[in-house]
Scaffold this active site. Sequence first.
Site, PDB file in Angstrom:
ATOM      1  N   GLY A 125      30.257  28.566 -28.036  1.00 22.40           N
ATOM      2  CA  GLY A 125      31.326  27.738 -28.567  1.00 22.40           C
ATOM      3  C   GLY A 125      31.030  27.233 -29.966  1.00 22.40           C
ATOM      4  O   GLY A 125      29.905  27.346 -30.465  1.00 22.40           O
ATOM      5  N   VAL A 172      27.259  26.613 -31.058  1.00 19.73           N
ATOM      6  CA  VAL A 172      26.398  26.473 -29.894  1.00 19.73           C
ATOM      7  C   VAL A 172      26.101  27.865 -29.318  1.00 19.73           C
ATOM      8  O   VAL A 172      27.025  28.643 -29.070  1.00 19.73           O
ATOM      9  CB  VAL A 172      27.039  25.578 -28.818  1.00 19.73           C
ATOM     10  CG1 VAL A 172      26.107  25.429 -27.616  1.00 19.73           C
ATOM     11  CG2 VAL A 172      27.372  24.206 -29.403  1.00 19.73           C
ATOM     12  N   LYS A 232      22.223  24.236 -30.686  1.00 16.87           N
ATOM     13  CA  LYS A 232      23.305  23.884 -31.595  1.00 16.87           C
ATOM     14  C   LYS A 232      22.790  23.946 -33.019  1.00 16.87           C
ATOM     15  O   LYS A 232      21.817  23.266 -33.374  1.00 16.87           O
ATOM     16  CB  LYS A 232      23.842  22.478 -31.290  1.00 16.87           C
ATOM     17  CG  LYS A 232      25.076  22.116 -32.088  1.00 16.87           C
ATOM     18  CD  LYS A 232      25.691  20.814 -31.595  1.00 16.87           C
ATOM     19  CE  LYS A 232      27.006  20.528 -32.311  1.00 16.87           C
ATOM     20  NZ  LYS A 232      27.623  19.269 -31.820  1.00 16.87           N
ATOM     21  N   ASP A 263      34.311  10.162 -29.169  1.00 15.80           N
ATOM     22  CA  ASP A 263      35.134  11.377 -29.045  1.00 15.80           C
ATOM     23  C   ASP A 263      35.155  11.850 -27.590  1.00 15.80           C
ATOM     24  O   ASP A 263      34.846  13.005 -27.302  1.00 15.80           O
ATOM     25  CB  ASP A 263      34.607  12.481 -29.963  1.00 15.80           C
ATOM     26  CG  ASP A 263      35.639  13.590 -30.179  1.00 15.80           C
ATOM     27  OD1 ASP A 263      36.837  13.351 -29.937  1.00 15.80           O
ATOM     28  OD2 ASP A 263      35.244  14.696 -30.590  1.00 15.80           O
TER      29      ASP A 263
END
Length: 495
Positions: free
Chosen positions: A63, A70, A85, A180
């Site tokens: 992703g 990632v 990451k 978030d």
Amino acid sequence: MSNQPPLPDESNFPNDSGSIPSVEEIVSRLDRLLANPQVRNFKELNLTDDGFQQRYQILNEVGRGAFGIVYRAKDTQLNREVALKIPRPEVILDQDKLHRFEAEAGTAAKLDHPCVVPIFEANLRASPPFIASAFCKGPDLGDWLEQRQQPVDCIEAAEFISRIAEAVQYIHDQGVLHRDLKPGNIMLEPKNDATRIERLSQCVPRLTDFGLSRLIENSLHFTRSSLMIGTPQYMAPELLAVKSEQYTKASEVYSLGVLLFELLTLHSPNDGGSYLEIIDRVRSQEPVHPRTLNKSIPADLEIICLKCLARYPEDRYHSALELYQDLQRFLSEKPILARATSQMVHLSRWTRKADRIRQAGLFALCFQILIIAWMYILLMLGLYLSEADRAEVLFANAYDMILVTFAFHTPLAIGGWLTMRKNRWSFWSTLVGSYILVGILIYSFLFSSVAFEYNYNSFSAKMGVFMGLIMGCGIQSILYTVAIPAWNRMKLTSK
């Protein structure tokens, strides 16, 4: 390198050996190096840290986020799968974004909770910088919800959100705000190596992506170049105001309410066709009641959800812990502490909306102009159709009309116009003037008055005129009275 997209042709760059490529050219080259999801090892990424290449073996990309890419990788030293990451190329070249990437590592590394993805290692001075964390085999909550055709069972949804609320309370206790909370940042870790997650009870939720998190006691504010911190669908109304307020624990309670709403209905309470539409809906409209979309939702669970989604922070749960405790009461079939919003509270919120000020001013402006126009139209018709013996009365009417126009109606019309423009002094002066005019009209109706008394040959004729004027001015006074909370709130927020 056969699968790697070719780099830009060097002939496109200046031939001067002393020239330096532009930032755009550097970003373009780095983005090409990291864009291919088929990369198998770090040699294809042209990394320079040999020790890092030997320890981590990239398996595939899983992703991309705002700040990083990632990868699923194997830690050959400890023989385990990890999530690596790596900052996006533009992040590496942007000190502000790289600082946030570093902040994520520092924030997440201090957290130790079963529902928070743990950080194993972080090296922000390597080439490239990286964060190695536990790899979650399941999908994120957003991908899982997209595959569903039916809402999540109410008990299951309450249990799931209660676990997330407990984890959020834990990170708050550590002095951290996630900033978030959304389905894409909640990973679903399968229990007992389940190959497919059919129910949320088959997995453990794990919070990830602390790239936007901030220490609660830190006074650092992100620059306006960031434009927006978070995802609009999950942001509290106070964060989307023209003069946005500071992000607080109550803001994260709102995000948890949006998550619960989505589990129960498979819809967002703030659906919209564009970001601007979503932002406008969050700022100006009350959320849809979940039971209008899913009749099977228990009343108590809907009350809990709507308390989280309250437009004003003071009306929500004061902490994620309070939400967790109320969800546990619901699951234990005990009375919850939250209560359905009363009609008085709805009325109080309605009076605090800025629209009340504009509506009061607009009514005053239009109504007073209408009265002035009506009086002078009658005067002109009287002059045109009058007989000689009525001339004296008509001239007396003209004198009275000029007197009341400049004494009452014109100042109130100007006051209404200034109120619409939120002039500092107009609101209270127009409010007081409206009440004075109502009092004068009632007195003139009940008793013989100086002005216009000679026009009415009967009490019923007088009533026909004055009752309309009294009702109109009464409505104007009521609109201004109702707008007092909105006016006071506007002044407090503007300071």
